[in-house]
Design an enzyme around this catalytic site. Structure first.
Site, PDB file in Angstrom:
ATOM      1  N   LYS A  43      32.378  43.607  38.240  1.00  0.00           N
ATOM      2  CA  LYS A  43      33.355  42.623  37.753  1.00  0.00           C
ATOM      3  C   LYS A  43      32.643  41.495  36.998  1.00  0.00           C
ATOM      4  O   LYS A  43      33.103  41.058  35.942  1.00  0.00           O
ATOM      5  CB  LYS A  43      34.174  42.078  38.925  1.00  0.00           C
ATOM      6  CG  LYS A  43      35.156  43.127  39.462  1.00  0.00           C
ATOM      7  CD  LYS A  43      35.708  42.832  40.848  1.00  0.00           C
ATOM      8  CE  LYS A  43      36.508  44.048  41.338  1.00  0.00           C
ATOM      9  NZ  LYS A  43      36.954  43.931  42.737  1.00  0.00           N
ATOM     10  N   ASP A  90      44.872  39.473  41.511  1.00  0.00           N
ATOM     11  CA  ASP A  90      45.100  40.854  41.935  1.00  0.00           C
ATOM     12  C   ASP A  90      46.584  41.162  42.113  1.00  0.00           C
ATOM     13  O   ASP A  90      46.958  42.321  42.322  1.00  0.00           O
ATOM     14  CB  ASP A  90      44.384  41.108  43.276  1.00  0.00           C
ATOM     15  CG  ASP A  90      43.037  41.781  43.096  1.00  0.00           C
ATOM     16  OD1 ASP A  90      42.874  42.525  42.106  1.00  0.00           O
ATOM     17  OD2 ASP A  90      42.157  41.567  43.942  1.00  0.00           O
ATOM     18  N   GLN A 134      37.541  39.852  47.608  1.00  0.00           N
ATOM     19  CA  GLN A 134      37.109  41.255  47.653  1.00  0.00           C
ATOM     20  C   GLN A 134      37.470  41.855  49.018  1.00  0.00           C
ATOM     21  O   GLN A 134      37.064  41.337  50.053  1.00  0.00           O
ATOM     22  CB  GLN A 134      35.596  41.346  47.391  1.00  0.00           C
ATOM     23  CG  GLN A 134      35.070  42.761  47.315  1.00  0.00           C
ATOM     24  CD  GLN A 134      35.622  43.562  46.132  1.00  0.00           C
ATOM     25  OE1 GLN A 134      35.677  43.088  45.014  1.00  0.00           O
ATOM     26  NE2 GLN A 134      36.042  44.785  46.403  1.00  0.00           N
TER      27      GLN A 134
END
Ligand code: NAD
Length: 281
Positions: free
Chosen positions: A52, A119, A96
């Site tokens: 990322k 997200d 994460q």
């Protein structure tokens, strides 16, 4: 032989478009910023976080990785999230997953400001998706749709079968396909005859985490097969689909590695930019 849905090609396409949007934002004095919180030292998570960061560098997004110890408490984690919620340099916050088992994932996700929920896992954004309203869409399902559309796979009127009902892949993938007017069947671990369902699929999405769950006899000839699974078998990465044999039956197939995983990262970049743009509005 199936057309291979090459994630590198589609991700490059998406990332080039993101880089242009980043350049336009920079001209307006805004550098989109992503903060990634990594709790603990899970090697797979570390790899994802690195990829990322690299993608941010490629498109010109500012990125910051917050590494927290494996024994971080819920309060410490949520304090970190609160700080990032207030940080003007940061437009997207990514927690994460998975978190170490002593931490409450859902509660931590609910602490991310919905305006920085890159997200799309916050209940508010999940609800917006359910209601077909504008909002952040989870990256993996968004990447699947991007791939299917770019490859010219017809979605409207198609029968889409999604295997796996997780909040991060299966359910939102089903919602996005429904939004595009597919007829959607959502299968899971308690579905009694999986093969009877998958054989109906014009579009088959496998998001389970079981190597070779989807075999050639479960696939309708000509179907578009999207393999989301990431499994490590004898040190090799494989998906949920028996690629060798299914590619002889399917019309389209995404490989693992080199398929959906790359799209997920590309769509994450796209979401950071969208959040930065929205912050200006
Ligand atoms: P999860 O473990 O949360 O959910 C798995 C789902 O599979 C569950 O809904 C379960 O009901 C279903 N399932 C389990 N066994 C089944 C069976 N025999 N038949 C039918 N359904 C069954 O998983 P997840 O987080 O959605 O991830 C799924 C896979 O996708 C994993 O391999 C994960 O690593 C991978 N993944 C990949 C990406 C990517 O970017 N490529 C992103 C997220 C997850």
């Amino acid at each position: 032989m199936a057309v291979i849905l090459d994630g590198r090609v589609y991700a490059d396409m998406a990332l080039d478009a993101v880089a242009e949007k980043v350049a336009a934002l920079k001209k307006r004095g805004i550098t989109p910023g992503l903060a990634v919180i990594l709790v603990g030292d899970d090697p797979a998570s570390q790899t994802y976080v690195r990829s990322k960061g690299k993608a941010c560098d490629r498109v010109g997004i500012y990125s910051r990785t917050m590494i927290m110890a494996g024994d971080t408490t819920q309060a410490e984690l949520e304090k970190q999230i609160a700080q990032l919620n207030r940080d003007e340099k940061i437009h997207g916050i990514l927690l994460q997953l998975p978190l170490p088992p002593h931490l409450d994932e859902q509660h931590a996700l609910s602490c991310i400001s919905p305006e920085k929920d890159v997200d799309g896992f916050h209940a508010l954004n999940a609800g917006r998706l359910m209601l077909s309203l504008e909002g952040v869409q989870p990256c993996t399902p968004k990447g699947i749709l991007f791939m299917l559309k770019q490859a010219g796979v017809p979605i409207e009127g198609a029968h889409a079968v999604v295997v796996g009902r997780s909040n991060i892949v299966g359910k939102p993938a089903a919602m996005l396909l429904l939004r595009e007017n597919a007829t959607v069947t959502l299968c899971h671990s308690k579905t009694p005859d999986l093969k009877a369902q998958t054989l109906q699929a014009d579009i088959l999405v496998a998001a389970v985490g079981k190597p070779r769950l989807i075999t050639a006899d479960m696939v309708k000839p000509g179907a578009a097969v999207i393999d989301v699974g990431i499994n490590r078998v004898n040190g090799r990465l494989v998906g949920d689909v028996d690629f060798e044999n299914v590619s002889g039956v399917a019309g389209y197939i995404s490989p693992v590695p080199g398929g959906v995983g790359l799209m997920t990262v590309a769509m994450l970049m796209d979401n950071v930019v969208s959040l930065a743009e929205t912050s200006l509005a």
